[in-house]
Design an enzyme around this catalytic site. Structure first.
Site, PDB file in Angstrom:
ATOM      1  N   CYS A 102       0.830  -1.204   0.000  1.00  0.00           N
ATOM      2  CA  CYS A 102       0.000   0.000   0.000  1.00  0.00           C
ATOM      3  C   CYS A 102       0.863   1.253   0.000  1.00  0.00           C
ATOM      4  O   CYS A 102       1.731   1.417   0.859  1.00  0.00           O
ATOM      5  CB  CYS A 102      -0.925   0.007   1.215  1.00  0.00           C
ATOM      6  SG  CYS A 102      -2.001   1.462   1.284  1.00  0.00           S
ATOM      7  N   HIS A 171       3.002  -6.421  -7.320  1.00  0.00           N
ATOM      8  CA  HIS A 171       2.499  -5.338  -8.161  1.00  0.00           C
ATOM      9  C   HIS A 171       3.737  -4.627  -8.697  1.00  0.00           C
ATOM     10  O   HIS A 171       4.419  -3.941  -7.938  1.00  0.00           O
ATOM     11  CB  HIS A 171       1.639  -4.383  -7.345  1.00  0.00           C
ATOM     12  CG  HIS A 171       1.017  -3.291  -8.154  1.00  0.00           C
ATOM     13  ND1 HIS A 171      -0.210  -2.750  -7.849  1.00  0.00           N
ATOM     14  CD2 HIS A 171       1.429  -2.629  -9.265  1.00  0.00           C
ATOM     15  CE1 HIS A 171      -0.509  -1.805  -8.726  1.00  0.00           C
ATOM     16  NE2 HIS A 171       0.475  -1.723  -9.590  1.00  0.00           N
TER      17      HIS A 171
END
EC number: 1.3.1.-
Length: 337
Positions: A102, A171
């Site tokens: 995040c 990611h």
């Protein structure tokens, strides 16, 4: 069949854990439409450890549908993360997923999320402590690095694997990039080459079933994580398995089903209506008259009025893309954790 820890999953397609999106009602829909795994949105370790009632609500899940149940937690303190994971296990979690990706400032400033990429020993210690405390398989989601000058995903992956990580989602953007630019799939391929025995979950810029097939083929990853492409389109999981896209009638019925489940989940009609508006915008995206529909539902606060509006719009909606001026792009980034 792909394997993740002790669990054999029916296919390689996983719903991404997205803040404000991956709540129980949406996860259940995704599972029913073919998703193999649907982790929760990120849940605060501090809130779980302290038994914060608002945080504990995020643990709710459907035991009949959500199998295995993967709980994603975030935090930067190993002891708190371990204690939070125990709370999750006692609530039914079968997999503990750690958010190490995040980019949001309020998460990162406490050494959590992608902040853990800057402290690899602490990240590994968190995995180790959770495994020891719970006995559950632990997975992690990382980014390629903090910025372009510190692409340390191989170092992070090595430390996490040594600590006992059962699967790693990547990611391939840096924390500095956020959700901008293009995901570098070569990072996924490089990770799989270096760690062939570690289940790798590729994530980033998968918009269609063709994209998912291409990611599996070109990177060698074991799983594909679907994020923004599932917003307003949980049927993508059915399409990934060779099924048809949603018909207008199916869309209407499922939107109403999702809305009613969201009302039950929230327990607050006004709050539920307001928080579901973004879902309605995603469901309407690309359909003729979507802009007018959004304007109307954004002014409604009563559930029955929302249902009437949904029936009218989705019954009449055409599958054709709206013409210029009729539709506007939805900003998906606000939903991402």
């Amino acid at each position: 069949m792909p394997q993740l820890g002790p669990y054999t999953l029916p296919n390689p397609y996983i719903l991404a854990p997205m803040a404000g999106v991956s709540e129980m009602p949406f996860r259940v829909l995704a599972f029913r439409l073919g998703a193999a795994l649907c982790p929760t949105e990120l849940v605060s370790s501090q809130g779980l450890m302290r038994a914060n009632q608002r945080t504990l609500k995020y643990l709710r899940y459907d035991a009949e549908v959500e199998r295995p149940y993967s709980l994603q937690i975030y935090g930067g303190e190993p002891d708190a993360m371990a204690r939070a994971a125990v709370v999750g296990r006692e609530a039914g979690a079968q997999i503990i997923d750690i958010n190490m990706g995040c980019p949001v400032k309020k998460v990162v400033k406490n050494g959590a999320g992608s902040g853990l990429l800057c402290d690899v020993p602490r990240a590994a210690d968190i995995v180790r402590r959770i495994r020891e405390a719970t006995g559950l398989p632990v997975t992690c989601k990382i980014r390629s690095g903090w910025d372009a000058r510190s692409l340390n995903y191989l170092q992070v992956a090595g430390a996490l694997q040594e600590a006992g990580c059962a699967g790693l989602a990547i990611h391939p953007r840096t924390r500095e990039q956020g959700y901008s630019g293009q995901a570098d799939w070569s990072v996924i391929a490089d990770l799989k080459r270096h760690f062939p025995e570690l289940p790798i979950i590729g994530n980033g810029d998968v918009k269609t079933p063709a994209d998912a097939a291409r990611m599996l083929e070109t990177t060698g990853c074991d799983f594909v994580m679907i994020g923004r492409a599932a917003l307003g389109n949980p049927w993508i999981f059915r399409e990934l398995l060779g099924g048809p896209p949603a018909t207008p009638r199916e869309r209407c019925e499922l939107v109403l089903e999702h809305f009613r489940a969201h009302l039950d989940f929230m327990g607050d009609p006004l709050g539920a209506v307001r928080s579901f508006r973004k879902q309605l915008a995603w469901y309407a995206h690309g359909l003729y008259g979507a802009a007018a529909f959004r304007a109307e539902v954004n002014g409604l606060d009563v559930p029955s009025a929302v249902e009437d509006c949904v029936r009218r719009f989705f019954t009449a909606a055409q599958v054709d893309l709206a013409g210029p001026g009729e539709e506007q792009d939805v900003d998906y980034r606000a939903a991402l954790g």
